[in-house]
Design an enzyme around this catalytic site. Structure first.
Site, PDB file in Angstrom:
ATOM      1  N   ARG A  99     -93.974  64.230   2.290  1.00  0.00           N
ATOM      2  CA  ARG A  99     -92.656  64.844   2.098  1.00  0.00           C
ATOM      3  C   ARG A  99     -91.485  63.907   2.397  1.00  0.00           C
ATOM      4  O   ARG A  99     -90.326  64.322   2.248  1.00  0.00           O
ATOM      5  CB  ARG A  99     -92.529  66.123   2.960  1.00  0.00           C
ATOM      6  CG  ARG A  99     -93.514  67.225   2.580  1.00  0.00           C
ATOM      7  CD  ARG A  99     -93.130  68.578   3.183  1.00  0.00           C
ATOM      8  NE  ARG A  99     -91.936  69.145   2.559  1.00  0.00           N
ATOM      9  CZ  ARG A  99     -91.315  70.257   2.963  1.00  0.00           C
ATOM     10  NH1 ARG A  99     -91.790  70.925   4.011  1.00  0.00           N
ATOM     11  NH2 ARG A  99     -90.236  70.699   2.350  1.00  0.00           N
ATOM     12  N   ARG A 145     -93.550  69.762  14.134  1.00  0.00           N
ATOM     13  CA  ARG A 145     -92.854  68.914  13.167  1.00  0.00           C
ATOM     14  C   ARG A 145     -91.685  68.155  13.819  1.00  0.00           C
ATOM     15  O   ARG A 145     -91.723  66.941  13.933  1.00  0.00           O
ATOM     16  CB  ARG A 145     -92.344  69.767  11.998  1.00  0.00           C
ATOM     17  CG  ARG A 145     -93.450  70.497  11.221  1.00  0.00           C
ATOM     18  CD  ARG A 145     -94.342  69.541  10.483  1.00  0.00           C
ATOM     19  NE  ARG A 145     -95.415  70.193   9.752  1.00  0.00           N
ATOM     20  CZ  ARG A 145     -95.308  70.686   8.515  1.00  0.00           C
ATOM     21  NH1 ARG A 145     -94.181  70.615   7.862  1.00  0.00           N
ATOM     22  NH2 ARG A 145     -96.352  71.245   7.928  1.00  0.00           N
ATOM     23  N   HIS A 174     -93.101  75.827  11.911  1.00  0.00           N
ATOM     24  CA  HIS A 174     -91.647  75.619  11.906  1.00  0.00           C
ATOM     25  C   HIS A 174     -91.016  76.811  12.636  1.00  0.00           C
ATOM     26  O   HIS A 174     -91.526  77.939  12.540  1.00  0.00           O
ATOM     27  CB  HIS A 174     -91.081  75.631  10.478  1.00  0.00           C
ATOM     28  CG  HIS A 174     -91.200  74.347   9.723  1.00  0.00           C
ATOM     29  ND1 HIS A 174     -91.512  74.308   8.382  1.00  0.00           N
ATOM     30  CD2 HIS A 174     -91.009  73.050  10.104  1.00  0.00           C
ATOM     31  CE1 HIS A 174     -91.515  73.041   7.965  1.00  0.00           C
ATOM     32  NE2 HIS A 174     -91.221  72.266   8.992  1.00  0.00           N
ATOM     33  N   CYS A 268     -87.783  79.663   3.902  1.00  0.00           N
ATOM     34  CA  CYS A 268     -88.130  78.268   3.574  1.00  0.00           C
ATOM     35  C   CYS A 268     -87.461  77.815   2.275  1.00  0.00           C
ATOM     36  O   CYS A 268     -87.170  76.637   2.111  1.00  0.00           O
ATOM     37  CB  CYS A 268     -89.631  78.110   3.404  1.00  0.00           C
ATOM     38  SG  CYS A 268     -90.600  78.476   4.850  1.00  0.00           S
TER      39      CYS A 268
END
Ligand code: ARG
Length: 273
Positions: A99, A145, A174, A268
């Site tokens: 990503r 993360r 997340h 998201c």
């Protein structure tokens, strides 16, 4: 036409950034929801996403679009693209190499759209996936993360108090999978996703929070967007929808099952500008 006020709650129109899932796919796995061996259907991902996009617009919100980039199947998850607080933009630096190219792609959009105060970060952070503004505070997730050192970087850059919260369950990797902001002092969250200390912090800050059941959390019910009145959340989170309705919110179930195969849903797909 639906009304914009109910039981003392009112819509605050937002400006949102989204990214069409043109190249959506699950061809790598970086969270427990992703199973590359299972088929995905880019066509239905697009249809489901269009419904969310249309819903935002029909509720009076402005939606900006960032151009999707081939080879970045997770770019649809715009929340991760950056963090915007008071017009300042903290860029995202992703944990996984799959990503990493999304960070600059999103920052290009900000630079081209009049944002001047932009910081390319020193530490890993996954944007509004792990940073959620609630009133005068910035809640900040870490554990899977975002690097905890990013929290200080964000506080220094925005000049807003940052509250660090530790995530402990990989299914809720997340912050926006475990907690959702409803209003200036109101949130809903799934306690078991947080460390004991972070649970205590949340109880102290939000004693009246809506608490999600295991079932509602497991269908990604906390990956929701609230505009002050309407709460857009995954359709399957029926318990949460009931709790929200009792508090005068208007829950709207959204079907994003295709995107859930990548471990994402309503919030998201949505970056608040
Ligand atoms: N597949 C993506 C990842 O694991 C999903 C991101 C979901 N985004 C979010 N804001 N929670 O990074």
């Amino acid at each position: 036409m639906t009304s914009t006020v109910s039981a003392g709650r009112a819509v605050v129109p937002r400006r949102l950034l989204m990214c069409r899932p043109e190249y959506f796919d699950v061809n790598y796995s970086i969270n427990p929801w992703m199973h590359p061996e299972k088929p995905t259907d880019a066509g239905s991902a697009l249809v489901q996403w269009e419904e969310l996009h249309g819903l935002y617009r029909s509720l009076g919100h402005t939606v900006e679009l960032v151009e999707p980039v081939p080879g970045l199947p997770d770019m649809v998850f715009a929340a991760n693209g950056a963090t915007v607080v008071g017009g300042k933009v903290l860029g995202a630096r992703f944990r996984h190499r799959e990503r990493t190219a999304e960070g600059p792609a999103y920052l290009d959009w900000f630079a081209a759209n009049g944002y001047q105060d932009i910081l390319w970060p020193e530490f890993i952070n996954e944007g509004e996936g792990d940073y959620l503004q609630v009133g005068d505070l910035l809640l900040a997730g870490t554990g899977f993360r975002t690097d905890p050192r990013s929290h200080l970087e964000a506080q220094e850059f925005f000049g807003v108090p940052v509250i660090s919260l530790s995530l402990v369950n990989p299914n809720f990797y997340h912050l926006d999978t475990a907690l959702s902001v409803l209003g200036p002092g109101e949130v809903m969250y799934y306690p078991a996703a947080f460390s004991p200390g972070s649970q205590a912090v949340l109880r102290r800050l939000f004693p009246d929070a809506v608490l999600a059941s295991d079932q509602d959390a497991a269908v990604f019910g906390l990956n929701a967007f609230c505009d002050g009145l309407n709460v857009l959340l995954p359709q399957a989170a029926t318990g949460l929808a009931g709790q929200l309705a009792e508090r005068g919110y208007r829950p709207i179930g959204v079907n994003l099952t295709e995107l859930l195969k990548a471990g994402g849903s309503v919030k998201c797909c949505t970056l608040e500008l």
